[in-house]
Design a protein around this motif. Structure first.
Motif, PDB file in Angstrom:
ATOM      1  N   LYS A 234     -30.690 -11.615 -15.878  1.00 10.96           N
ATOM      2  CA  LYS A 234     -30.992 -11.331 -15.374  1.00 10.96           C
ATOM      3  C   LYS A 234     -29.360 -10.920 -14.167  1.00 10.96           C
ATOM      4  O   LYS A 234     -29.121 -10.409 -13.445  1.00 10.96           O
ATOM      5  N   LEU A 235     -29.107 -12.536 -13.705  1.00  9.44           N
ATOM      6  CA  LEU A 235     -27.939 -12.520 -13.019  1.00  9.44           C
ATOM      7  C   LEU A 235     -26.814 -11.380 -13.368  1.00  9.44           C
ATOM      8  O   LEU A 235     -26.283 -11.210 -12.334  1.00  9.44           O
ATOM      9  N   VAL A 236     -26.614 -11.585 -14.655  1.00 11.44           N
ATOM     10  CA  VAL A 236     -25.374 -10.807 -15.171  1.00 11.44           C
ATOM     11  C   VAL A 236     -26.137  -9.033 -14.691  1.00 11.44           C
ATOM     12  O   VAL A 236     -24.725  -8.215 -14.054  1.00 11.44           O
ATOM     13  N   GLY A 237     -27.479  -8.624 -14.765  1.00  8.18           N
ATOM     14  CA  GLY A 237     -27.251  -7.579 -14.332  1.00  8.18           C
ATOM     15  C   GLY A 237     -27.136  -7.465 -12.345  1.00  8.18           C
ATOM     16  O   GLY A 237     -26.568  -6.572 -12.255  1.00  8.18           O
ATOM     17  N   ILE A 238     -27.709  -8.514 -12.119  1.00  7.20           N
ATOM     18  CA  ILE A 238     -27.585  -8.033 -10.766  1.00  7.20           C
ATOM     19  C   ILE A 238     -25.933  -8.139 -10.329  1.00  7.20           C
ATOM     20  O   ILE A 238     -25.474  -7.495  -9.731  1.00  7.20           O
ATOM     21  N   ASN A 239     -25.206  -9.974 -10.332  1.00  8.67           N
ATOM     22  CA  ASN A 239     -23.800  -9.747 -10.014  1.00  8.67           C
ATOM     23  C   ASN A 239     -22.733  -8.139 -11.044  1.00  8.67           C
ATOM     24  O   ASN A 239     -22.187  -7.789 -10.286  1.00  8.67           O
ATOM     25  N   GLY A 240     -23.142  -7.508 -12.123  1.00  9.61           N
ATOM     26  CA  GLY A 240     -22.750  -6.114 -12.177  1.00  9.61           C
ATOM     27  C   GLY A 240     -22.712  -5.282 -11.288  1.00  9.61           C
ATOM     28  O   GLY A 240     -21.788  -4.557 -11.161  1.00  9.61           O
ATOM     29  N   ASP A 241     -23.990  -4.810 -11.063  1.00  4.21           N
ATOM     30  CA  ASP A 241     -24.413  -3.815 -10.154  1.00  4.21           C
ATOM     31  C   ASP A 241     -23.670  -4.230  -8.636  1.00  4.21           C
ATOM     32  O   ASP A 241     -22.812  -3.463  -8.097  1.00  4.21           O
ATOM     33  N   ILE A 242     -23.426  -5.667  -8.350  1.00  5.23           N
ATOM     34  CA  ILE A 242     -23.139  -6.216  -7.299  1.00  5.23           C
ATOM     35  C   ILE A 242     -21.296  -5.760  -7.373  1.00  5.23           C
ATOM     36  O   ILE A 242     -19.964  -5.422  -6.031  1.00  5.23           O
ATOM     37  N   PHE A 243     -20.535  -5.993  -8.584  1.00  9.78           N
ATOM     38  CA  PHE A 243     -19.314  -5.944  -8.705  1.00  9.78           C
ATOM     39  C   PHE A 243     -18.947  -4.767  -8.722  1.00  9.78           C
ATOM     40  O   PHE A 243     -18.046  -4.211  -8.591  1.00  9.78           O
ATOM     41  N   VAL A 244     -19.663  -3.605  -9.035  1.00 10.79           N
ATOM     42  CA  VAL A 244     -19.251  -2.229  -9.003  1.00 10.79           C
ATOM     43  C   VAL A 244     -19.462  -2.048  -7.542  1.00 10.79           C
ATOM     44  O   VAL A 244     -18.508  -1.062  -6.988  1.00 10.79           O
ATOM     45  N   ARG A 245     -20.128  -2.377  -6.515  1.00 11.23           N
ATOM     46  CA  ARG A 245     -20.361  -2.075  -5.397  1.00 11.23           C
ATOM     47  C   ARG A 245     -19.530  -1.941  -4.394  1.00 11.23           C
ATOM     48  O   ARG A 245     -18.856  -1.356  -3.823  1.00 11.23           O
ATOM     49  N   THR A 246     -19.461  -3.390  -4.553  1.00 14.46           N
ATOM     50  CA  THR A 246     -17.928  -3.794  -4.006  1.00 14.46           C
ATOM     51  C   THR A 246     -16.291  -2.995  -4.980  1.00 14.46           C
ATOM     52  O   THR A 246     -16.136  -2.613  -3.229  1.00 14.46           O
ATOM     53  N   LEU A 247     -16.002  -2.942  -5.934  1.00 14.94           N
ATOM     54  CA  LEU A 247     -15.174  -2.194  -6.408  1.00 14.94           C
ATOM     55  C   LEU A 247     -15.297  -0.846  -5.636  1.00 14.94           C
ATOM     56  O   LEU A 247     -13.782  -1.118  -5.145  1.00 14.94           O
ATOM     57  N   CYS A 248     -16.352   0.039  -5.398  1.00 18.17           N
ATOM     58  CA  CYS A 248     -16.156   1.139  -4.652  1.00 18.17           C
ATOM     59  C   CYS A 248     -16.199   1.008  -3.476  1.00 18.17           C
ATOM     60  O   CYS A 248     -15.127   1.040  -2.760  1.00 18.17           O
ATOM     61  N   LEU A 249     -16.233  -0.803  -2.358  1.00 14.51           N
ATOM     62  CA  LEU A 249     -15.996  -0.427  -1.475  1.00 14.51           C
ATOM     63  C   LEU A 249     -14.451  -0.671  -1.371  1.00 14.51           C
ATOM     64  O   LEU A 249     -13.768  -0.357  -0.382  1.00 14.51           O
ATOM     65  N   ILE A 250     -14.022  -1.773  -1.454  1.00 21.87           N
ATOM     66  CA  ILE A 250     -12.206  -2.003  -1.600  1.00 21.87           C
ATOM     67  C   ILE A 250     -10.993  -1.112  -2.506  1.00 21.87           C
ATOM     68  O   ILE A 250     -10.790  -0.673  -1.772  1.00 21.87           O
ATOM     69  N   SER A 251     -12.419  -0.303  -2.666  1.00 16.21           N
ATOM     70  CA  SER A 251     -11.323   0.510  -3.522  1.00 16.21           C
ATOM     71  C   SER A 251     -11.373   1.868  -1.988  1.00 16.21           C
ATOM     72  O   SER A 251     -10.287   3.188  -2.073  1.00 16.21           O
ATOM     73  N   ALA A 252     -12.315   2.422  -1.822  1.00 15.20           N
ATOM     74  CA  ALA A 252     -11.843   3.420  -0.367  1.00 15.20           C
ATOM     75  C   ALA A 252     -11.075   2.521   0.941  1.00 15.20           C
ATOM     76  O   ALA A 252     -10.381   3.218   1.175  1.00 15.20           O
ATOM     77  N   PHE A 253     -11.040   0.732   0.652  1.00 15.21           N
ATOM     78  CA  PHE A 253      -9.872   0.916   1.233  1.00 15.21           C
ATOM     79  C   PHE A 253      -8.209   0.858   1.017  1.00 15.21           C
ATOM     80  O   PHE A 253      -7.491   1.101   1.857  1.00 15.21           O
ATOM     81  N   ALA A 254      -8.664   0.692  -0.143  1.00 15.26           N
ATOM     82  CA  ALA A 254      -7.448   0.944  -1.092  1.00 15.26           C
ATOM     83  C   ALA A 254      -7.284   2.209  -0.767  1.00 15.26           C
ATOM     84  O   ALA A 254      -5.428   2.710  -0.046  1.00 15.26           O
ATOM     85  N   TRP A 255      -7.509   3.088  -0.805  1.00 10.32           N
ATOM     86  CA  TRP A 255      -7.302   4.581  -0.828  1.00 10.32           C
ATOM     87  C   TRP A 255      -6.598   4.782   0.515  1.00 10.32           C
ATOM     88  O   TRP A 255      -6.033   5.834   0.867  1.00 10.32           O
ATOM     89  N   PHE A 256      -7.937   4.145   1.586  1.00  8.62           N
ATOM     90  CA  PHE A 256      -7.096   4.671   2.980  1.00  8.62           C
ATOM     91  C   PHE A 256      -6.278   3.885   3.528  1.00  8.62           C
ATOM     92  O   PHE A 256      -5.036   3.868   4.194  1.00  8.62           O
ATOM     93  N   THR A 257      -4.971   2.826   2.714  1.00  9.83           N
ATOM     94  CA  THR A 257      -4.652   1.931   2.949  1.00  9.83           C
ATOM     95  C   THR A 257      -3.109   2.837   2.071  1.00  9.83           C
ATOM     96  O   THR A 257      -2.415   2.794   3.259  1.00  9.83           O
ATOM     97  N   ALA A 258      -3.769   3.428   0.991  1.00 16.55           N
ATOM     98  CA  ALA A 258      -2.838   3.809   0.189  1.00 16.55           C
ATOM     99  C   ALA A 258      -2.198   5.199   0.349  1.00 16.55           C
ATOM    100  O   ALA A 258      -0.689   5.898   1.001  1.00 16.55           O
ATOM    101  N   LYS A 259      -3.356   5.850   1.271  1.00 21.29           N
ATOM    102  CA  LYS A 259      -2.649   7.343   2.467  1.00 21.29           C
ATOM    103  C   LYS A 259      -2.020   7.059   3.674  1.00 21.29           C
ATOM    104  O   LYS A 259      -1.651   7.503   3.456  1.00 21.29           O
ATOM    105  N   GLY A 260      -1.925   5.815   3.828  1.00 20.11           N
ATOM    106  CA  GLY A 260      -1.721   5.578   5.318  1.00 20.11           C
ATOM    107  C   GLY A 260       0.655   5.667   4.984  1.00 20.11           C
ATOM    108  O   GLY A 260       0.848   5.406   5.984  1.00 20.11           O
ATOM    109  N   ALA A 261       0.632   4.436   3.602  1.00 15.37           N
ATOM    110  CA  ALA A 261       1.204   3.961   3.455  1.00 15.37           C
ATOM    111  C   ALA A 261       2.203   5.470   2.521  1.00 15.37           C
ATOM    112  O   ALA A 261       3.508   5.609   3.595  1.00 15.37           O
TER     113      ALA A 261
END
Length: 458
Positions: A234-261
């Motif tokens: 159960k923990l792996v399932g929850i953490n896997g979902d949150i991992f993907v969610r967080t990766l997407c969120l940070i990817s949005a910030f990374a894209w924002f910063t990269a385009k600014g660069a």
């Protein structure tokens, strides 16, 4: 039902210490930005912005160590299962240490790939590589602190989180000033200060956790429960979902910063300055999201729908009030804050041009923060994952459309829409979450022993 105002009082009791703790984090970011922004080149500021982003991406990709710990801990307390509450932290600790050792092992290719993707100037990339090579050694402390904070919040011990974060961040700020202004270091001083502060914060966290670990029923660590395959799955399932969610969120910030660069060092630095505004707002809003997470988790553990509704209503109303206050603050004091963050005239002028976006963002982003906290407290991780994937796809598509026509304004517009979609997409799914909670009579469940304390009168 509980008396009117009690739900708001409990939200305040949990949120205020977290807000105070979190506000020390953007203060740290402001000091990082200020000490770099007053050096003789925008490359220093850009390098710290990129280096910090890389670690946001790395560490917050494993943010499930915090987000996946608070809800299960609060639910275990709500259900009266102290042994499981202890085991939740044990599992998160083991995962955090394992992940940190893995990051150490692959640090060279990760550094090379990250800097290649962000595409700063040659000088920015050289300085950012120095920052990375030092700060990577804080990985175990940073990840274990995620688990500590999540666990303490699950128990409602918001004041302990305040103590831990303030000690670590005040030390970090002090060392920044000593290393950069006193000893003449640059990005290496900022990175070294962070490493020292991270390990100090972890040590303080264990000291603060010790009384609660001892007080929980069930004795010491139950190895069978800690490694129980059903709970681990159960923990792996929850953490896997949150991992993907967080990766997407940070990817949005990374894209924002990269385009600014890509637009140059001045635009990169200006965007970094304005993202500090969002950081200030987000850590304030995060306090109410944390409160919602803890109280929603307790309500779900107790299977109390009335308590769930009270937690959601009280925390969201207070978060909306705070978001309006932050927007007004940025509107009136934005130029002065920009001047504090950088002394470079060209960066000040560029940041002033895009200031309105920083004013609007708190009003738009508040809904995403709140519903994140609600769904995390209920351990409804799959909707968080799925909606974030859709929001990221929308952001990437919209920025591709708007950047050619509007330049950096188009990038900010796409980013603002992304932040708004985070809340709207989860709001549409909330009624289904509420229906899944059994509805016995009664109000909010009691705050766990050792928590932020009883509610204030009224």
């Amino acid at each position: 039902m509980i008396p009117p105002g009690t739900a708001r009082s409990r939200v305040w009791a949990l949120a205020v210490p977290v807000i105070l703790a979190n506000l020390s984090v953007p203060l740290l970011g402001m000091v990082d930005t200020a000490v770099m922004g007053h050096l003789d080149s925008p490359a220093y500021l850009g390098a710290v912005a990129i280096g910090a982003l890389v670690f946001d991406y790395l560490y917050w990709s494993f943010g499930f160590l915090r987000m996946g710990t608070t809800g299960p801990t609060a639910q275990a307390i709500g259900a009266g299962d102290g042994a499981e509450a202890r085991a939740v932290f044990g599992r998160a600790f083991l995962i955090g240490v394992t992940v940190a050792l893995g990051l150490w092992a692959v640090q060279a290719p990760v550094r090379t790939a990250a800097l290649a993707l962000l595409e700063g100037s040659a000088e920015v990339e050289r300085l950012a590589a120095t920052y990375f090579s030092i700060r990577i050694w804080s990985a175990p402390a940073a990840l274990v602190q995620f688990a500590q904070i999540g666990w303490l919040m699950g128990l409602g011990r918001a004041k302990a989180v305040l103590v831990q974060q303030v000690i670590a961040n005040v030390l970090n700020i002090s060392l920044n000033l000593i290393f950069v202004l006193g000893l003449g270091m640059d990005v290496d001083g900022v990175a070294l200060a962070t490493v020292i502060a991270e390990y100090t914060g972890m040590a303080v966290g264990f000291l603060l956790m010790a009384p609660s670990l001892k007080a929980l029923p069930g004795g010491g660590w139950d190895r069978a429960r800690l490694l129980d395959p059903v709970r681990l799955k159960k923990l792996v399932g929850i953490n896997g979902d949150i991992f993907v969610r967080t990766l997407c969120l940070i990817s949005a910030f990374a894209w924002f910063t990269a385009k600014g660069a890509e637009a140059g060092d001045v635009t990169l630095a200006a965007n970094a300055v304005l993202l500090t505004f969002l950081t200030i707002a987000s850590y304030g809003l995060d306090g109410f999201a944390h409160a919602a997470e803890t109280l929603v988790g307790g309500a779900v553990g107790a299977r109390n729908r009335a308590a769930l509704r009270e937690a959601v209503t009280a925390s969201t109303g207070l978060a909306l009030a705070l978001s309006a206050g932050m927007a007004a603050l940025f509107l009136l004091g934005g130029p002065s804050l920009i001047a504090v963050l950088t002394g470079l005239p060209e960066v000040r002028a560029a940041a002033g041009e895009y200031l309105l976006w920083a004013v609007v963002l708190p009003l738009v982003a508040v809904w995403g923060f709140q519903f994140d906290g609600i769904f995390l407290g209920a351990t409804e991780s799959r909707p968080l994952r799925n909606m974030m994937i859709l929001c990221l796809a929308a952001f990437l598509g919209l920025s591709a459309l708007l950047l050619p026509a509007w330049g950096n304004h188009g990038l900010w517009a796409a980013f603002t829409v992304f932040m708004g979609l985070r809340g709207l997409s989860l709001a549409a799914l909330y009624p289904r979450l509420e229906r899944r909670v059994t509805a016995p009579s009664g109000g909010m469940p009691p705050v766990p022993a050792g928590s932020a304390g009883p509610p204030a009168p009224g």
